[in-house]
Design a protein around this motif. Structure first.
Motif, PDB file in Angstrom:
ATOM      1  N   ILE A  24       0.868  -1.371  -0.175  1.00 17.16           N
ATOM      2  CA  ILE A  24      -0.234  -0.631   0.139  1.00 17.16           C
ATOM      3  C   ILE A  24       0.957   1.336   0.274  1.00 17.16           C
ATOM      4  N   ASP A  25       0.454   2.321  -0.835  1.00 16.33           N
ATOM      5  CA  ASP A  25       1.101   3.453  -0.410  1.00 16.33           C
ATOM      6  C   ASP A  25       0.214   4.374  -0.737  1.00 16.33           C
ATOM      7  N   SER A  26       0.676   5.995  -0.150  1.00 14.55           N
ATOM      8  CA  SER A  26      -0.344   7.160  -0.208  1.00 14.55           C
ATOM      9  C   SER A  26       0.933   8.112  -0.123  1.00 14.55           C
ATOM     10  N   LYS A  27       0.064   9.574   0.289  1.00 17.47           N
ATOM     11  CA  LYS A  27       0.471  10.462   0.271  1.00 17.47           C
ATOM     12  C   LYS A  27       1.095  11.226   1.870  1.00 17.47           C
ATOM     13  N   VAL A  28       0.305  10.068   2.668  1.00 16.27           N
ATOM     14  CA  VAL A  28       0.384  10.237   4.207  1.00 16.27           C
ATOM     15  C   VAL A  28       2.162   9.967   3.873  1.00 16.27           C
ATOM     16  N   TYR A  29       2.034  10.657   5.748  1.00 19.90           N
ATOM     17  CA  TYR A  29       4.150  10.513   5.678  1.00 19.90           C
ATOM     18  C   TYR A  29       3.983   9.153   6.663  1.00 19.90           C
ATOM     19  N   ILE A 197     -15.258  17.180  12.786  1.00 22.07           N
ATOM     20  CA  ILE A 197     -14.025  17.313  12.407  1.00 22.07           C
ATOM     21  C   ILE A 197     -13.936  15.774  11.402  1.00 22.07           C
ATOM     22  N   TYR A 198     -13.563  16.451  10.022  1.00 22.02           N
ATOM     23  CA  TYR A 198     -13.776  15.031   9.493  1.00 22.02           C
ATOM     24  C   TYR A 198     -12.344  14.831   8.303  1.00 22.02           C
ATOM     25  N   ILE A 199     -11.455  13.425   8.585  1.00 21.78           N
ATOM     26  CA  ILE A 199     -10.518  13.745   8.026  1.00 21.78           C
ATOM     27  C   ILE A 199     -10.700  12.029   6.945  1.00 21.78           C
ATOM     28  N   ASP A 200      -9.912  12.360   5.828  1.00 16.15           N
ATOM     29  CA  ASP A 200     -10.186  12.001   4.569  1.00 16.15           C
ATOM     30  C   ASP A 200      -9.265  11.194   4.377  1.00 16.15           C
ATOM     31  N   GLN A 201      -8.178  10.524   3.708  1.00 11.50           N
ATOM     32  CA  GLN A 201      -7.317  10.297   3.570  1.00 11.50           C
ATOM     33  C   GLN A 201      -7.350   9.175   1.732  1.00 11.50           C
ATOM     34  N   PRO A 202      -6.463   9.610   1.597  1.00  9.62           N
ATOM     35  CA  PRO A 202      -6.369   7.926   0.327  1.00  9.62           C
ATOM     36  C   PRO A 202      -5.490   7.200   0.000  1.00  9.62           C
ATOM     37  N   PHE A 203      -5.854   5.513  -0.311  1.00  9.99           N
ATOM     38  CA  PHE A 203      -4.768   4.892  -0.277  1.00  9.99           C
ATOM     39  C   PHE A 203      -4.715   3.917  -1.127  1.00  9.99           C
ATOM     40  N   TRP A 204      -3.572   3.179  -2.424  1.00 10.80           N
ATOM     41  CA  TRP A 204      -3.349   2.970  -3.741  1.00 10.80           C
ATOM     42  C   TRP A 204      -2.538   1.680  -3.574  1.00 10.80           C
ATOM     43  N   VAL A 205      -2.875   0.327  -4.007  1.00 15.61           N
ATOM     44  CA  VAL A 205      -2.162  -0.470  -4.715  1.00 15.61           C
ATOM     45  C   VAL A 205      -0.473   0.232  -5.281  1.00 15.61           C
ATOM     46  N   LEU A 219       6.135 -10.229   4.836  1.00 15.79           N
ATOM     47  CA  LEU A 219       5.793  -9.643   5.412  1.00 15.79           C
ATOM     48  C   LEU A 219       7.000  -8.935   6.265  1.00 15.79           C
ATOM     49  N   ALA A 220       7.325  -7.971   5.678  1.00 16.97           N
ATOM     50  CA  ALA A 220       8.957  -7.446   6.535  1.00 16.97           C
ATOM     51  C   ALA A 220       8.445  -5.592   7.238  1.00 16.97           C
ATOM     52  N   SER A 221       7.303  -5.494   6.495  1.00 19.33           N
ATOM     53  CA  SER A 221       6.661  -4.311   6.260  1.00 19.33           C
ATOM     54  C   SER A 221       5.279  -4.220   6.651  1.00 19.33           C
ATOM     55  N   ASP A 222       5.325  -3.070   7.459  1.00 16.72           N
ATOM     56  CA  ASP A 222       3.966  -3.205   7.917  1.00 16.72           C
ATOM     57  C   ASP A 222       3.020  -2.673   7.281  1.00 16.72           C
ATOM     58  N   LYS A 223       3.390  -2.136   5.708  1.00 17.73           N
ATOM     59  CA  LYS A 223       2.671  -2.080   5.219  1.00 17.73           C
ATOM     60  C   LYS A 223       2.133  -2.777   3.627  1.00 17.73           C
ATOM     61  N   MET A 224       2.616  -4.237   4.018  1.00 16.55           N
ATOM     62  CA  MET A 224       2.407  -4.954   3.110  1.00 16.55           C
ATOM     63  C   MET A 224       1.319  -5.640   3.304  1.00 16.55           C
ATOM     64  N   PHE A 225       0.884  -6.565   2.797  1.00 16.22           N
ATOM     65  CA  PHE A 225      -0.253  -7.029   3.213  1.00 16.22           C
ATOM     66  C   PHE A 225      -0.380  -8.842   2.057  1.00 16.22           C
TER      67      PHE A 225
END
Length: 268
Positions: A24-29, A197-205, A219-225
């Motif tokens: 998974i990736d995102s523009k989130v830090y 308060i609304y927080i809306d964050q996009p993610f993509w494969v 699965l060494a990374s927490d961003k992988m499933f």
């Protein structure tokens, strides 16, 4: 011979399942290149994706000097096609233990048992005091194989701990990704939610690796499933393999059993 046969059985029955290891990736830090963290002056939110069928873990940290509330019923995962998965459902889970014993009265045995347990229902609204956090792990948000995959993006790359092992790897950008979703959260500084308060964050494969090798230290990374599937061919092979295993086991058992003793030899 028995050891070779058992090895054959493992290979025959285990080669029917395919896996996709998905990043998974995102523009989130990403402060640690694993979890995703979004924050402002009010709140810090950590998103983690790791494991089977993409279990999403969300941690909400209150940075203020006053309480914060999260309404999970009004929070959801929103998929690219517009459908949604609520982060709260009206269900209860029961954890129970049965304790008891047997008492004998002459020739009669009397059994007694008592079931004790705890009913757990996750709160719809979480109360977060200042300088504290709440962490929840909702339902898995993805369980299906991603297909079809564009063959022009396929590359053969090394994979896993086994020397020489290679898998099919696909890389994607936000523009050509095959799967997107958003994490939508509803928060408030009071339990009436009249100032939400609304927080809306996009993610993509961003990456998919496809192989028949099962998960180990991949699965060494927490961003992988990962997700898996058994193909139609695999079902057929699995059925044939089961029959072969049973038949082979019977054969080996018969072959290793001692036969009847030879007839006695009479000397003339």
């Amino acid at each position: 011979m028995r050891n070779y046969f058992l090895l054959f059985c493992v290979v025959l029955l285990g080669a029917c399942t395919q896996y996709q290891y998905i990043t998974i990736d995102s523009k989130v830090y990403r402060p640690d290149q694993q979890s995703f963290v979004w924050e402002n002056d009010t709140v810090r939110i950590r998103y983690v994706f790791s494991g089977y069928n993409c279990p999403l873990t969300i941690q909400v940290y209150n940075k203020m000097t006053q309480p914060l509330y999260v309404d999970w019923k009004k929070s959801a995962v929103v998929y690219g096609d517009g459908s949604r998965l609520s982060l709260w459902n009206d269900q209860m889970s029961v954890s129970s233990t049965t304790v008891g014993g047997t008492m004998r009265m002459g020739n009669i045995a009397v059994n007694s048992a008592q079931t004790v347990g705890m009913i757990d229902k996750r709160e719809q609204i979480s109360f977060i005091p200042p300088d504290s956090y709440v962490s929840v792990r909702p339902l898995a948000i993805m369980s299906n194989f991603i297909k079809p995959l564009p063959q022009e993006l396929k590359k053969r790359v090394p994979f896993g701990d086994e020397d020489g092992s290679k898998v099919d790897k696909y890389n994607f950008t936000p523009e050509n990704t095959p799967f997107t979703f958003r994490c939508f959260l509803t928060l408030s500084t009071n339990d009436s939610f009249n100032n939400s308060i609304y927080i809306d964050q996009p993610f993509w494969v961003s990456e998919i690796m496809q192989t028949s090798m099962g998960p180990s230290s991949v699965l060494a990374s927490d961003k992988m499933f990962y997700v898996n599937r058994t193909t139609t061919f695999g079902h057929i092979i699995g059925g044939v393999g089961t029959v072969a295993v049973v038949a082979g086991a019977v054969y080996l058992e018969a072959a290793t059993e001692p036969g009847p003793p030879p007839p006695p030899h009479h000397r003339r």
